[in-house]
Design a protein around this motif. Structure first.
Motif, short mmCIF file in Angstrom:
data_model
loop_
_atom_site.label_atom_id
_atom_site.label_comp_id
_atom_site.label_asym_id
_atom_site.label_seq_id
_atom_site.Cartn_x
_atom_site.Cartn_y
_atom_site.Cartn_z
N PHE A 19 0.85 -1.20 0.00
CA PHE A 19 0.00 0.00 0.00
C PHE A 19 0.89 1.25 0.00
CE2 PHE A 19 -3.72 -2.15 2.59
CZ PHE A 19 -3.82 -3.13 1.61
N LEU A 20 0.76 2.08 -1.02
CA LEU A 20 1.54 3.32 -1.06
C LEU A 20 0.76 4.48 -0.44
CD1 LEU A 20 3.09 2.93 -4.63
CD2 LEU A 20 4.00 2.17 -2.41
N ASP A 21 -0.51 4.27 -0.25
CA ASP A 21 -1.37 5.23 0.46
C ASP A 21 -2.17 4.43 1.49
OD1 ASP A 21 -0.86 7.61 -1.15
OD2 ASP A 21 -1.99 6.62 -2.74
N ASP A 22 -2.78 5.13 2.43
CA ASP A 22 -3.70 4.46 3.34
C ASP A 22 -4.83 3.85 2.49
OD1 ASP A 22 -2.12 5.58 5.29
OD2 ASP A 22 -3.61 7.05 5.95
N VAL A 23 -5.21 2.63 2.79
CA VAL A 23 -6.33 2.00 2.09
C VAL A 23 -7.49 1.89 3.08
CG1 VAL A 23 -7.17 -0.10 0.96
CG2 VAL A 23 -4.87 0.76 0.46
N THR A 24 -8.61 2.49 2.71
CA THR A 24 -9.77 2.54 3.60
C THR A 24 -10.99 1.96 2.89
OG1 THR A 24 -10.61 4.66 2.79
CG2 THR A 24 -8.87 4.75 4.46
N GLU A 25 -12.11 1.91 3.58
CA GLU A 25 -13.34 1.45 2.92
C GLU A 25 -13.80 2.42 1.84
OE1 GLU A 25 -15.58 2.47 6.87
OE2 GLU A 25 -17.13 2.10 5.39
N PHE A 26 -13.22 3.63 1.82
CA PHE A 26 -13.75 4.67 0.94
C PHE A 26 -13.00 4.84 -0.38
CE2 PHE A 26 -14.42 6.11 5.40
CZ PHE A 26 -15.79 5.92 5.43
N ASN A 27 -11.75 4.35 -0.46
CA ASN A 27 -10.98 4.65 -1.68
C ASN A 27 -10.74 3.44 -2.58
OD1 ASN A 27 -9.02 3.53 -0.05
ND2 ASN A 27 -7.59 5.25 -0.15
N GLY A 28 -11.73 2.56 -2.64
CA GLY A 28 -11.67 1.47 -3.61
C GLY A 28 -10.72 0.36 -3.25
N PRO A 29 -10.86 -0.20 -2.04
CA PRO A 29 -9.96 -1.29 -1.64
C PRO A 29 -10.22 -2.55 -2.47
CG PRO A 29 -11.78 -1.15 -0.10
CD PRO A 29 -11.92 0.02 -1.04
N LEU A 30 -9.23 -3.42 -2.55
CA LEU A 30 -9.45 -4.75 -3.09
C LEU A 30 -10.47 -5.46 -2.21
CD1 LEU A 30 -5.78 -5.82 -3.80
CD2 LEU A 30 -7.63 -5.87 -5.47
N THR A 31 -11.41 -6.16 -2.84
CA THR A 31 -12.41 -6.93 -2.10
C THR A 31 -12.32 -8.38 -2.53
OG1 THR A 31 -13.85 -5.01 -1.90
CG2 THR A 31 -14.88 -7.16 -1.66
N PHE A 32 -12.18 -9.25 -1.54
CA PHE A 32 -12.01 -10.68 -1.79
C PHE A 32 -13.25 -11.47 -1.37
CE2 PHE A 32 -7.47 -9.61 -0.46
CZ PHE A 32 -7.01 -9.51 -1.76
N ILE A 33 -13.47 -12.61 -2.00
CA ILE A 33 -14.33 -13.63 -1.41
C ILE A 33 -13.39 -14.56 -0.67
CG2 ILE A 33 -15.94 -15.52 -1.80
CD1 ILE A 33 -16.92 -14.07 -4.27
N ARG A 34 -13.53 -14.53 0.64
CA ARG A 34 -12.65 -15.29 1.51
C ARG A 34 -12.60 -16.78 1.08
NH1 ARG A 34 -11.43 -13.79 6.89
NH2 ARG A 34 -13.07 -12.24 6.89
N GLY A 35 -11.41 -17.29 0.97
CA GLY A 35 -11.25 -18.73 0.69
C GLY A 35 -11.61 -19.18 -0.71
N SER A 36 -11.93 -18.24 -1.60
CA SER A 36 -12.38 -18.65 -2.94
C SER A 36 -11.25 -19.21 -3.80
CB SER A 36 -13.06 -17.48 -3.66
OG SER A 36 -12.20 -16.35 -3.70
N HIS A 37 -10.00 -18.98 -3.38
CA HIS A 37 -8.87 -19.53 -4.14
C HIS A 37 -8.92 -21.06 -4.16
CE1 HIS A 37 -7.76 -19.96 -0.01
NE2 HIS A 37 -6.66 -20.62 -0.30
N ALA A 38 -9.57 -21.65 -3.14
CA ALA A 38 -9.63 -23.11 -3.02
C ALA A 38 -10.53 -23.73 -4.08
CB ALA A 38 -10.10 -23.50 -1.63
N GLU A 39 -11.31 -22.89 -4.78
CA GLU A 39 -12.24 -23.41 -5.79
C GLU A 39 -11.55 -23.69 -7.12
OE1 GLU A 39 -15.54 -23.94 -5.02
OE2 GLU A 39 -15.04 -23.31 -2.97
N ASN B 166 -19.03 -17.80 1.96
CA ASN B 166 -17.72 -17.53 2.58
C ASN B 166 -17.56 -16.11 3.12
OD1 ASN B 166 -17.31 -20.01 1.38
ND2 ASN B 166 -15.40 -19.47 0.36
N GLY B 167 -18.34 -15.18 2.58
CA GLY B 167 -18.22 -13.79 3.03
C GLY B 167 -17.23 -12.98 2.22
N LEU B 168 -17.47 -11.67 2.18
CA LEU B 168 -16.58 -10.72 1.51
C LEU B 168 -15.66 -10.09 2.54
CD1 LEU B 168 -19.24 -8.85 -0.69
CD2 LEU B 168 -17.74 -10.73 -1.36
N VAL B 169 -14.48 -9.70 2.09
CA VAL B 169 -13.55 -9.02 3.00
C VAL B 169 -12.68 -8.06 2.20
CG1 VAL B 169 -11.91 -10.96 2.84
CG2 VAL B 169 -11.73 -9.37 4.75
N SER B 170 -12.48 -6.86 2.74
CA SER B 170 -11.60 -5.85 2.14
C SER B 170 -10.48 -5.54 3.13
CB SER B 170 -12.37 -4.55 1.89
OG SER B 170 -13.21 -4.65 0.79
#
Lengths: 275, 275
Positions: free
Chosen positions: B135-155, B200-204
């Motif tokens: 992260f070169l800047d603070d990453v917050t819920e407001f500036n477009g963070p990456l959003t993952f589906i937790r554990g989806s790599h296992a699919e 699995n839920g979303l997470v940023s």
């Protein structure tokens, strides 16, 4: 405005919460405030409210005029009295809408203040209105929540003005359709947004379906698109004080955008719901 | 892969954290992991890295090839050893980029997995890669963070395939330019995204500038536009295992998208930074 004292005291919202609203420009109440019954009534009419000619629309206006269940919700005693506490006056619904932010897409709304539109388009002279957003779905950080600059309502009108002191864009005298797009007509300068956001902070009130979010007509807000797989539908009532009714304007908007009947709402009697 | 044992044990990341990475598909470490010095070195070269012909670009690739300071960061001992712990092998940087999500605008990236692009475009046979986002800047819920589906790599690979078993879109044999747009070529069906997100839920993952986010090449992810007044720049290294080098493909991508030199990186010696 003679009834301020009696209307603000002893209502359904405690004095501290009303103070918080006036300080920060918004107030979030949990689903218990409205009760489960109120939410399920609205959920039941949502499909018909959102369907026009068998196409599901993105936003629909005037739902307090077309859907009896929604008209009744606007008069739910706890909700109506809370709004009277905040505005200190008798109130009516100037405008209502359902914003259906569909999954994987729902539109982004740029930074703006609401009141300038009601001033310029509808001739409402004072910002004595309040937005009440009833969450019809869970609102999370992922599905495009409203984002506020805390306390920015206290700055008054921030939209750019031209040399004659008119808000930027007003000189074009657009049709009312232009007031409904996600491209904002009354733009606030990016440097003003950055300064206020840095000083006051950003906040996105989130909560389960049924939560109620009150926010000031002058608070600076925006919302990101809904990139998540979960819908984010919100019902919004814009309550206005009866002593702040619209004045004449050159090109009045249609009734579904600017309620012509300025009559103080009376609380719904228990047991009189539409079945 | 003979060195798995020695590479995974006793490294800079504790065993529980490595387990978390393999379970959830991502791992967020605080700025202290890299240290202030590393972040300020990159910040100092950011303007030159992002400027081409006096125009600031939105994304820039191949920064490990063009910027000595960034090449050195890729070899920072703690970072390099953490990547070796995760991949259990010697590693090199297959691709690097800086995504500059500008304030008030920065592009949205739709739901996708990364690995399918490296498989199809670069002939990388196994998903033995890891994304490292600094992260070169603070990453917050407001500036477009990456959003993952937790554990989806296992699919595993989720993108739609055509009748021949080829991922959807591959039959068109596009130029490599098409692999860089925000419109995803290998689309995952909405119903799959919804099912996995519900289960699995979303997470940023969010954090201050200098935080380091490791994520799996098969994790389903997206990011919203940056509607906030604050920039969100991220430097990404895609490390690959040296035993997983690209195979021949019909239309190889240029070196700034697919590193041709597959040589295990050696830790940077202290005191040898570019001044």
């Amino acid at each position: 405005m003679t009834q301020v004292g009696t209307r603000t005291a002893g209502g359904p919202v405690d004095a501290t919460a009303v103070e918080q609203y006036h300080k920060h420009g918004f107030l979030l109440l949990p689903p218990a405030f409205l009760g489960e019954d109120a939410l399920s009534r609205v959920a039941a009419v949502l499909p018909s409210a959102l369907e026009r000619d068998e196409v599901t629309v993105r936003s629909v206006y005037g739902v307090h005029q077309t859907e009896p269940v929604i008209a009744e919700l606007a008069r739910l005693p706890r909700l109506l009295h809370a709004v009277e506490q905040i505005l200190g006056d008798g109130v009516y619904v100037h405008q209502s809408k359902i914003n259906l932010k569909a999954s994987f897409s729902g539109d982004q709304w740029e930074w703006h203040q609401d009141y300038v539109y009601w001033l310029q388009n509808d001739g409402i002279q004072r910002p004595d209105l309040v937005n009440v957003a009833v969450f019809l779905d869970d609102v999370t950080e992922f599905n495009g929540p409203l984002t506020f600059i805390r306390g920015s309502h206290a700055e008054g009108l921030l939209a750019g003005t031209d040399a004659d002191g008119m808000p930027l864009g007003y000189e074009d005298a657009p049709a009312w359709v232009a007031t409904l797009t996600a491209d904002e007509k009354f733009q606030v300068k990016p440097e003003i947004i950055e300064k206020l956001a840095s000083r006051n902070g950003l906040v996105s009130p989130k909560g389960p379906a049924g939560s109620v979010l009150f926010f000031h007509p002058n608070i600076l807000h925006c919302s990101a698109p809904n990139i998540s797989p979960f819908r984010r539908a919100v019902l919004i009532f814009v309550y206005n004080s009866v002593s702040n009714s619209p004045h004449a304007v050159p090109s009045p908007r249609p009734p579904f955008l600017s309620e012509p009947d300025v009559i103080a709402l009376q609380p719904l009697q228990s047991g009189t719901h539409t079945r």
